[in-house]
Design an enzyme around this catalytic site. Structure first.
Site, PDB file in Angstrom:
ATOM      1  N   HIS A   1      -8.380   3.711  -2.643  1.00  0.00           N
ATOM      2  CA  HIS A   1      -7.741   2.811  -1.670  1.00  0.00           C
ATOM      3  C   HIS A   1      -6.896   1.760  -2.381  1.00  0.00           C
ATOM      4  O   HIS A   1      -5.748   1.505  -1.997  1.00  0.00           O
ATOM      5  CB  HIS A   1      -8.808   2.132  -0.813  1.00  0.00           C
TER       6      HIS A   1
ATOM      7  N   ARG B   1       3.682  -1.910  -5.316  1.00  0.00           N
ATOM      8  CA  ARG B   1       4.035  -1.839  -6.741  1.00  0.00           C
ATOM      9  C   ARG B   1       3.984  -0.375  -7.184  1.00  0.00           C
ATOM     10  O   ARG B   1       3.025   0.052  -7.859  1.00  0.00           O
ATOM     11  CB  ARG B   1       3.047  -2.676  -7.577  1.00  0.00           C
TER      12      ARG B   1
ATOM     13  N   GLU C   1     -10.909  -0.373   8.478  1.00  0.00           N
ATOM     14  CA  GLU C   1     -11.208  -0.044   7.087  1.00  0.00           C
ATOM     15  C   GLU C   1     -12.617   0.529   7.003  1.00  0.00           C
ATOM     16  O   GLU C   1     -13.581  -0.084   7.487  1.00  0.00           O
ATOM     17  CB  GLU C   1     -11.085  -1.268   6.171  1.00  0.00           C
TER      18      GLU C   1
ATOM     19  N   ASP D   1     -14.111  -3.184   8.439  1.00  0.00           N
ATOM     20  CA  ASP D   1     -13.434  -4.448   8.132  1.00  0.00           C
ATOM     21  C   ASP D   1     -12.070  -4.430   8.817  1.00  0.00           C
ATOM     22  O   ASP D   1     -11.043  -4.169   8.186  1.00  0.00           O
ATOM     23  CB  ASP D   1     -13.297  -4.590   6.612  1.00  0.00           C
TER      24      ASP D   1
ATOM     25  N   ARG E   1      -2.689  -6.146   9.692  1.00  0.00           N
ATOM     26  CA  ARG E   1      -1.845  -5.952   8.510  1.00  0.00           C
ATOM     27  C   ARG E   1      -0.607  -6.837   8.496  1.00  0.00           C
ATOM     28  O   ARG E   1      -0.163  -7.285   7.426  1.00  0.00           O
ATOM     29  CB  ARG E   1      -1.421  -4.471   8.405  1.00  0.00           C
TER      30      ARG E   1
ATOM     31  N   GLN F   1      -1.765 -10.287   7.629  1.00  0.00           N
ATOM     32  CA  GLN F   1      -2.177 -10.253   6.223  1.00  0.00           C
ATOM     33  C   GLN F   1      -0.981 -10.311   5.279  1.00  0.00           C
ATOM     34  O   GLN F   1      -1.001 -11.019   4.266  1.00  0.00           O
ATOM     35  CB  GLN F   1      -2.997  -8.991   5.958  1.00  0.00           C
TER      36      GLN F   1
ATOM     37  N   THR G   1     -12.677  -0.646   1.171  1.00  0.00           N
ATOM     38  CA  THR G   1     -12.342   0.625   1.800  1.00  0.00           C
ATOM     39  C   THR G   1     -12.598   1.785   0.850  1.00  0.00           C
ATOM     40  O   THR G   1     -12.128   1.783  -0.289  1.00  0.00           O
ATOM     41  CB  THR G   1     -10.870   0.625   2.250  1.00  0.00           C
TER      42      THR G   1
ATOM     43  N   GLU H   1      -2.967   3.462   4.761  1.00  0.00           N
ATOM     44  CA  GLU H   1      -2.772   4.525   3.777  1.00  0.00           C
ATOM     45  C   GLU H   1      -2.254   5.811   4.413  1.00  0.00           C
ATOM     46  O   GLU H   1      -1.341   6.456   3.894  1.00  0.00           O
ATOM     47  CB  GLU H   1      -4.094   4.820   3.067  1.00  0.00           C
TER      48      GLU H   1
END
Length: 429
Positions: A136, A145, A201, A235, A239, A242, A362, A376
């Site tokens: 995850h 990244r 999650e 959880d 998003r 976040q 996760t 994901e």
């Protein structure tokens, strides 16, 4: 510690039960309409009233001490540690086993689970969410990244943050869509409103048993003794909130609105047959620092637990359809063991207390079919999930119900499960 691999119970519906055969006997807090909360034991489709078993005079010694400690929460029982839990388990195995001489006394103390309400097992003083699912972490890191998905510290230190204990809720409680600040694409200033990118999650919850004194670290070799048991944990994550708030300090309002738990504590003793070797680290990865490394923990500190995510949309529900599986994963994706989390959390002198809760982070496996979040699966919302009834999802919509399941399977041992961890999304206020 454990029933013989395929021992049977006189509670017929427990034999071959997907979650709660005789070999499991998880602990939880339940109530019946108009009655007080109290400790129960899941057996098949029923709940055994533990205080009533105590009142019937069927418990003595450490088993009696354990039952006396288990009142409206399990905190005091957790504080007693493994010996009391083990004594209670061994006595329950005798009482509920096929051929037990106490069947007539116990039958009236079994209540249909569907007629009972489940509550949180313990009063949680502190809740810490970790980030130990390396697949995850890699998948999410690639979204931001692509050339360097894992930050340099990930393989040296178990990453975690302090969550919000006040909004922990048991399975079945509605999930109110949160509001907050978000920064829409192409905008330079945030807006306030309902979350548009609500996600789940897939995690394990880790219940702390005996704690430690402030200033005294828990040694890695003894850390497993401080774990009372496990549960499932969702959880829920906003998003878009976040993405705007997480720098520089991490998640806050995007996580604190609700966390859903399965209500049964699958005890460390019931899970013992499903312990296994921690997966070897890839070649070139650093060895854990000495305070995190114990040979026995590396050889039997991991758990082999099959984890599943299902989705039931409002349209599917109205049509009488079964929920659709979104992911099938396993707890072996944990880069750090449960004992390593306990040792790390306390190494600076932090005090852990009975009933504290950890989230694993996760737990995604390799490949799309094993990803533990929509973030994901959809690559950040770029590729919607195609459901069998023709619906699509990038993130959760109002009316969607997420269902987590966990199951331990091993050849030569009776399988046990965790029960369900459910939450249905409802519109923001």
């Amino acid at each position: 510690m454990n029933a013989t691999p395929f021992a049977r119970s006189w509670v017929e519906h427990a034999n071959g039960h997907a979650d709660f055969p005789l070999q499991n006997l998880p602990l939880g807090i339940f109530s019946r309409p108009g009655e007080a909360r109290r400790c129960g034991v899941a057996i098949g489709e029923a709940i055994l009233d533990l205080p009533a078993v105590l009142d019937a005079g069927l418990l003595d010694g450490q088993a009696k001490v354990a039952a006396e400690a288990a009142s409206a929460t399990l905190n005091a029982l957790f504080a007693l540690g493994q010996p009391a839990r083990l004594a209670l388990r061994e006595r329950l195995l005798v009482l509920l086993a096929e051929g037990s001489e106490h069947q007539a006394a116990l039958r009236p103390l079994l209540y249909p689970a569907h007629a009972c309400q489940m509550h949180l097992p313990a009063q949680v003083g502190d809740y810490t969410d970790f980030y130990v699912g390396i697949q995850h972490a890699t998948n999410v890191g690639k979204l931001f990244r692509p050339d360097n998905p894992l930050l340099p510290n990930y393989k040296y230190v178990p990453i975690g943050y302090h969550g919000r204990a006040s909004t922990l809720r048991p399975s079945g409680v509605e999930v109110r869509r949160p509001k907050g600040q978000t920064l829409p694409a192409g905008h330079s200033e945030p807006r306030f409103g309902p979350c548009a990118r609500l996600d789940y999650e897939l995690e394990l919850g880790i219940w702390i048993g005996q704690g430690n004194a402030m200033g005294e670290a828990i040694d890695i070799g003894k850390a497993a003794e401080h774990v009372a048991g496990l549960c499932l944990l969702n959880d829920w994550s906003a998003r878009d909130i976040q993405a705007w708030e997480y720098q520089p300090l991490g998640p806050f309002l995007s996580k604190s609105f609700i966390t859903t738990l399965s209500p049964w504590v699958i005890t460390a003793e019931a899970l013992a047959p499903f312990r296994c070797t921690q997966p070897a680290r890839p070649e070139g990865d650093p060895q854990p620092l000495p305070y995190l490394l114990d040979a026995q923990d590396q050889t039997q500190g991991a758990f082999d637990i099959e984890l599943e995510v299902l989705l039931l949309t409002a349209r599917m529900r109205d049509a009488g359809m079964a929920p659709e599986r979104l992911a099938l994963s396993n707890s072996l994706s944990m880069y750090w063991t449960v004992a390593q989390l306990v040792a790390h959390h306390s190494v600076n002198g932090c005090q852990l207390q009975p009933g504290d809760l950890f989230g694993s982070g996760t737990l995604s496996g390799a490949g799309q079919g094993a990803y533990g979040s929509l973030l994901e699966i959809t690559e950040g919302g770029k590729h919607p999930v195609q459901l069998a009834n023709g619906e699509q999802r990038t993130f959760l919509e109002d009316g969607d119900e997420v269902i987590l399941r966990g199951r331990c399977v091993r050849e030569g041992v009776a399988s046990i499960g965790f029960g369900e961890c459910r939450g249905r999304v409802v519109a923001a206020n």
